[in-house]
Write a protein that holds these residues in place. Sequence first.
Motif, short mmCIF file in Angstrom:
data_model
loop_
_atom_site.label_atom_id
_atom_site.label_comp_id
_atom_site.label_asym_id
_atom_site.label_seq_id
_atom_site.Cartn_x
_atom_site.Cartn_y
_atom_site.Cartn_z
N LEU A 215 26.51 47.81 58.12
CA LEU A 215 26.08 46.46 57.75
C LEU A 215 26.28 46.38 56.24
O LEU A 215 25.48 46.94 55.48
N TYR A 216 27.37 45.75 55.83
CA TYR A 216 27.81 45.84 54.44
C TYR A 216 27.46 44.55 53.70
O TYR A 216 28.02 43.49 53.97
N ASP A 217 26.53 44.66 52.78
CA ASP A 217 26.03 43.50 52.02
C ASP A 217 26.80 43.43 50.70
O ASP A 217 26.61 44.26 49.81
N ALA A 218 27.68 42.42 50.61
CA ALA A 218 28.53 42.28 49.41
C ALA A 218 28.12 41.06 48.60
O ALA A 218 28.96 40.37 48.01
N ALA A 219 26.82 40.80 48.55
CA ALA A 219 26.32 39.60 47.85
C ALA A 219 26.74 39.56 46.38
O ALA A 219 26.83 38.49 45.78
N TYR A 220 27.00 40.75 45.79
CA TYR A 220 27.31 40.80 44.36
C TYR A 220 28.79 41.07 44.08
O TYR A 220 29.16 41.44 42.96
N GLU A 221 29.61 40.84 45.08
CA GLU A 221 31.06 41.10 44.97
C GLU A 221 31.67 40.42 43.75
O GLU A 221 32.52 40.98 43.06
N ALA A 222 31.23 39.20 43.44
CA ALA A 222 31.86 38.43 42.35
C ALA A 222 31.66 39.06 40.98
O ALA A 222 32.35 38.72 40.03
N PHE A 223 30.71 40.00 40.89
CA PHE A 223 30.40 40.59 39.58
C PHE A 223 31.27 41.80 39.26
O PHE A 223 31.19 42.35 38.17
N ILE A 224 32.10 42.21 40.23
CA ILE A 224 32.95 43.40 40.01
C ILE A 224 34.00 43.08 38.97
O ILE A 224 34.74 42.10 39.08
N GLN A 225 34.04 43.91 37.93
CA GLN A 225 35.00 43.72 36.84
C GLN A 225 36.17 44.69 36.98
O GLN A 225 37.27 44.41 36.53
N ASP A 226 35.90 45.84 37.57
CA ASP A 226 36.88 46.92 37.65
C ASP A 226 37.79 46.68 38.85
O ASP A 226 37.31 46.64 39.99
N PRO A 227 39.10 46.51 38.63
CA PRO A 227 40.00 46.18 39.74
C PRO A 227 40.07 47.27 40.81
O PRO A 227 40.49 47.00 41.93
N ASP A 228 39.65 48.50 40.50
CA ASP A 228 39.70 49.57 41.49
C ASP A 228 38.51 49.60 42.44
O ASP A 228 38.51 50.31 43.43
N VAL A 229 37.46 48.83 42.11
CA VAL A 229 36.27 48.85 42.96
C VAL A 229 36.47 47.87 44.12
O VAL A 229 36.78 46.70 43.90
N PRO A 230 36.31 48.33 45.37
CA PRO A 230 36.50 47.43 46.51
C PRO A 230 35.50 46.26 46.49
O PRO A 230 34.31 46.45 46.20
N ARG A 231 36.01 45.07 46.79
CA ARG A 231 35.15 43.87 46.85
C ARG A 231 34.67 43.60 48.26
O ARG A 231 33.71 42.86 48.46
N SER A 232 35.38 44.15 49.20
CA SER A 232 35.04 43.90 50.60
C SER A 232 35.20 45.21 51.35
O SER A 232 36.08 46.02 51.05
N ILE A 233 34.36 45.41 52.36
CA ILE A 233 34.49 46.62 53.18
C ILE A 233 35.83 46.61 53.93
O ILE A 233 36.37 47.67 54.25
#
Length: 410
Positions: A215-233
């Motif tokens: 159960l993957y909660d990505a509520a803060y996806e928009a705050f990712i600055q680093d292009p290597d960090v996954p935004r979605s599972i």
Amino acid sequence: MAFINENYLKLKAGYLFPEIARRVKAFTEAHPDGAARLIRCGIGDVTEPLPQACRDAMHSAVDEQGARETFKGYGPEQGYDFLREAIAKNDYQDRGLNVTADEIFVSDGSKCDTGNILDIFGPGNRIAITDPVYPVYVDTNVMIGNTGEADASGAYDGLVYLKCTAENGFVPAIPDEPVDLIYLCYPNNPTGATATRDQLTAWVAYARQNHAILLYDAAYEAFIQDPDVPRSIYEIEGARDCAIEFRSFSKNGGFTGVRCAFIVIPKELKGRKKDGTEQPIHPLWSRRHSTKFNGASYIVQRGAAAVYSPEGKAQVQALIEHYMGNAALLVKACQDAGLAVYGGVNAPYVWVRCPAGISSWQMFDKMLQEANVVITPGAGFGSAGEGYFRISAFNSRANVEEVCRRIAAL
Ligand SMILES: *Cc1c(COP(=O)(O)O)cnc(C)c1O
């Protein structure tokens, strides 16, 4: 006789935010001058006004509701196509991810979604949650009867707690006991940590091997600055077989008071019946959602869709830059004060180690009394949060600068 759901009686009375509110109230009543200086960096609520594009879209939608020709009553329970298609295209397909509009269910919030999802899972699942954790995951499992009683430390019998520590970068190790449902939230509330592609790949592999569901909660996806960090599972290969993703407009578009979110359930995702036969999850949630929910408001869905317009995207980006600028200032102020600091780089939360020998509630009281700043004690998010506190970057720049000065003066 009307019997009650006794699971509710297992819930710990001292839920985090009421306890914070109680201490703040006691302080402000005793110290009117301190009350006037008080700055709240506690609860994770946004502070900046809604993007213009969203307001314009909602104004027009209100006008549509005011004319017979364009008036809309009940909409589709799963959400209007215009929004589901905008989500599928912008959040997934344009990023090379295979998620279609009919796999998206629009709702009035991720808090509700992460709690309600338990409706479609049976009893007997072994539930894994991180520690520290967003308290909603725990309490909703207590309410539905997936736990026993809490012990003195607040840990519930029957839950598998996955410790998140500075040593593991606040991303838990794969458990050595089997679990069936695993809550993961990255970027994380409260620690501000992100999970790397390798870490998520390991979790997806575990889930697939064990027929577990993430159960993957990505509520803060928009705050990712680093292009290597996954935004979605779903950036992880195989995740469509084993993961549900939760997203919200609360933190990117500032919709905490407007209310709109969605969940993604891939068609391939399957659970199991007691006899072991596979059963797709999508139709179960579809049935649950359309029976117990009558759709998010048309006006709100128009506002949410505007997040994906060119103006909306630019305005959301400006909001993110504002909050992440705050986070950078808070990180620096805490580092300059000699504190060990985590998070605040790809998430709007700064997670700070308390000075040696000070508990997180003692730190809360110290910040309240001496700096007149409200922070959140780490212990409120679980026993592994003891020894830490969370500062939220959701604030005005002026308030954050003042908080930084007060931290320096402590
Ligand atoms: C803020 C937040 C959400 C969003 O909740 P909404 O009900 O959509 O406002 C979801 N998950 C976490 C961990 C959050 O902090």
